[in-house]
Write an enzyme that holds these catalytic residues in place. Structure first.
Site, PDB file in Angstrom:
ATOM      1  N   ARG A 207       0.770  -1.315   0.033  1.00  0.00           N
ATOM      2  CA  ARG A 207       0.152  -0.102  -0.140  1.00  0.00           C
ATOM      3  C   ARG A 207       0.976   1.233  -0.030  1.00  0.00           C
ATOM      4  NH1 ARG A 207      -1.986  -3.536   3.688  1.00  0.00           N
ATOM      5  NH2 ARG A 207      -4.220  -4.239   3.346  1.00  0.00           N
ATOM      6  N   LYS A 233      -2.701  -2.820   7.674  1.00  0.00           N
ATOM      7  CA  LYS A 233      -3.774  -2.220   8.365  1.00  0.00           C
ATOM      8  C   LYS A 233      -3.862  -3.162   9.803  1.00  0.00           C
ATOM      9  CE  LYS A 233      -6.618  -0.999   4.554  1.00  0.00           C
ATOM     10  NZ  LYS A 233      -7.901  -1.315   3.942  1.00  0.00           N
ATOM     11  N   HIS A 300      -2.774   3.474  -5.628  1.00  0.00           N
ATOM     12  CA  HIS A 300      -3.117   2.395  -5.451  1.00  0.00           C
ATOM     13  C   HIS A 300      -3.620   1.218  -6.597  1.00  0.00           C
ATOM     14  CE1 HIS A 300      -4.958   0.073  -2.325  1.00  0.00           C
ATOM     15  NE2 HIS A 300      -6.174  -0.301  -2.889  1.00  0.00           N
ATOM     16  N   ARG A 303      -1.145  -1.196  -6.912  1.00  0.00           N
ATOM     17  CA  ARG A 303      -1.220  -2.486  -6.194  1.00  0.00           C
ATOM     18  C   ARG A 303      -2.201  -3.608  -6.866  1.00  0.00           C
ATOM     19  NH1 ARG A 303      -1.254  -4.352  -0.507  1.00  0.00           N
ATOM     20  NH2 ARG A 303      -3.326  -4.870   0.237  1.00  0.00           N
ATOM     21  N   HIS A 326      -4.064  -9.196   3.137  1.00  0.00           N
ATOM     22  CA  HIS A 326      -5.254  -9.186   3.429  1.00  0.00           C
ATOM     23  C   HIS A 326      -5.562 -10.232   4.473  1.00  0.00           C
ATOM     24  CE1 HIS A 326      -6.198  -8.142  -1.023  1.00  0.00           C
ATOM     25  NE2 HIS A 326      -6.038  -6.964  -0.196  1.00  0.00           N
TER      26      HIS A 326
END
Length: 350
Positions: A207, A233, A300, A303, A326
């Site tokens: 990211r 994240k 983005h 990606r 993810h």
């Protein structure tokens, strides 16, 4: 301390009053691990208590907060900024005029062309904002206004049919883009830095936020490649790899020019982190110089390009999930839509 619902003489001032306090509340509850300028953040928090005169002033501060390192605050601000403009055009004179039906009208008109994921973000922002006001407002006579916004019956989410497929470059476009990176005329002082970060994003699929926060100690050479530890994240660490031959010239040039003692690999002349918006603007300029136009031309998209090509070559969904960081493999499953080999089989049915 609690305040009357319509605490200012005009609707726009009252809305702005509550929005400033809500944004301050969200900033203090979001992760601050990546904050680069604690003193400036403390100053902005104080400004949010004092309040801003216009929504534009608040928007500028939100941009600064993101650049400081609290990136997800815009997920709350953008829907509430649009709601502000919607209510001003509606002619609202009091916050008491807002109800669930009016908010459903807003969502229907403002999110029609957005993905289901973005629509959910809008709904969460509205529920959070009015839930905050529910807890913080109180009149002098002790009366408390309750919105009780739930938006359970809002029919804007359309299931899988409402999920947009991401923009990505095809193989031939990727080749043109890579050539355009080296040909693009940057300022000599920052050329190597900009080329380096764009190549790392493209070749690893990390990211933009992960790229601009790479620490020098997490960037290490291993034989003919570099191993990079990034934090995604939820502050979850993962490792990606890029071949030395792809970045060696740009990396050497950038490290020779880099004058700061800060730990960030990518920074400006003051040692501060680059912004996501800056990186996306560079990517868009390079894409246009190569004659490549996509629905979304930001960083983005690189990606999505990496993930699409990775699945096409490997047919390994677990590898895509691990490479992109993810949490749920279903998030990675969208890249199976671009499996041309499977699609070609459908052409032979008849």
């Amino acid at each position: 301390m609690k305040y009357p619902l319509d605490c200012e003489i005009s609707f726009d001032k009252s809305y702005l009053f509550w929005l400033c306090r809500f944004i301050r509340n969200k900033i203090t509850s979001l992760s601050n691990r990546q904050v680069k300028d604690k003193n400036r953040l403390a100053q902005i928090l104080h400004e949010l208590i004092t309040g801003y005169n216009t929504i534009s002033e608040l928007k500028s501060s939100i941009k600064e907060v993101r650049n400081i390192g609290i990136n997800s605050i815009h997920v709350y601000f953008i829907p509430l900024e649009k709601l502000y403009n919607f209510l001003i055009n509606f002619g609202a004179a009091s916050l008491k005029e807002i109800d669930e039906e009016l908010l459903s009208d807003f969502l229907a008109s403002e999110t029609a062309n957005l993905s289901d994921a973005t629509k959910k973000n809008y709904r969460i922002a509205l529920i959070s904002f009015f839930g905050y006001i529910d807890k913080q407002n109180e009149e002098k006579n002790g009366f408390v206004h309750r919105y009780g916004i739930e938006l359970k019956n809002w029919g804007g989410l359309s299931g899988k049919s409402g999920t947009k497929l991401p923009s990505f470059m095809k193989k031939e476009e990727v080749q043109r883009f890579i050539q355009a990176i080296d040909k693009y005329e940057f300022s000599n002082k920052i050329a190597a830095r900009n080329k380096l970060i764009i190549k790392i994003i493209l070749y690893t699929g990390i990211r933009v936020n992960e790229a601009i926060n790479i620490d020098l100690k997490d960037f290490n050479k291993d034989e003919d490649a570099y191993i990079i530890q990034v934090r995604g994240k939820g502050n979850k660490p993962r490792v990606v790899m890029i071949k030395e031959s792809i970045i060696e010239n740009d990396l050497k040039e950038w490290l020779e020019y880099r004058l700061t003692n800060e730990n960030l690999l990518f920074c400006n002349q003051k040692g501060k982190a680059l912004s996501q918006a800056y990186i996306s603007s560079i990517v868009e300029k390079i894409l246009l110089s190569a004659g490549i136009r996509k629905e979304k031309n930001g960083a983005h998209m690189l990606r999505h390009t990496f993930a699409t090509m990775l699945y096409q070559k490997s047919k390994d969904l677990i590898l895509v999930q691990e490479s992109l960081g993810h949490a749920d493999i279903n998030t990675s499953r969208i890249y199976t839509h671009f499996d041309k080999d499977k699609l070609k089989r459908t052409t032979d049915i008849f």
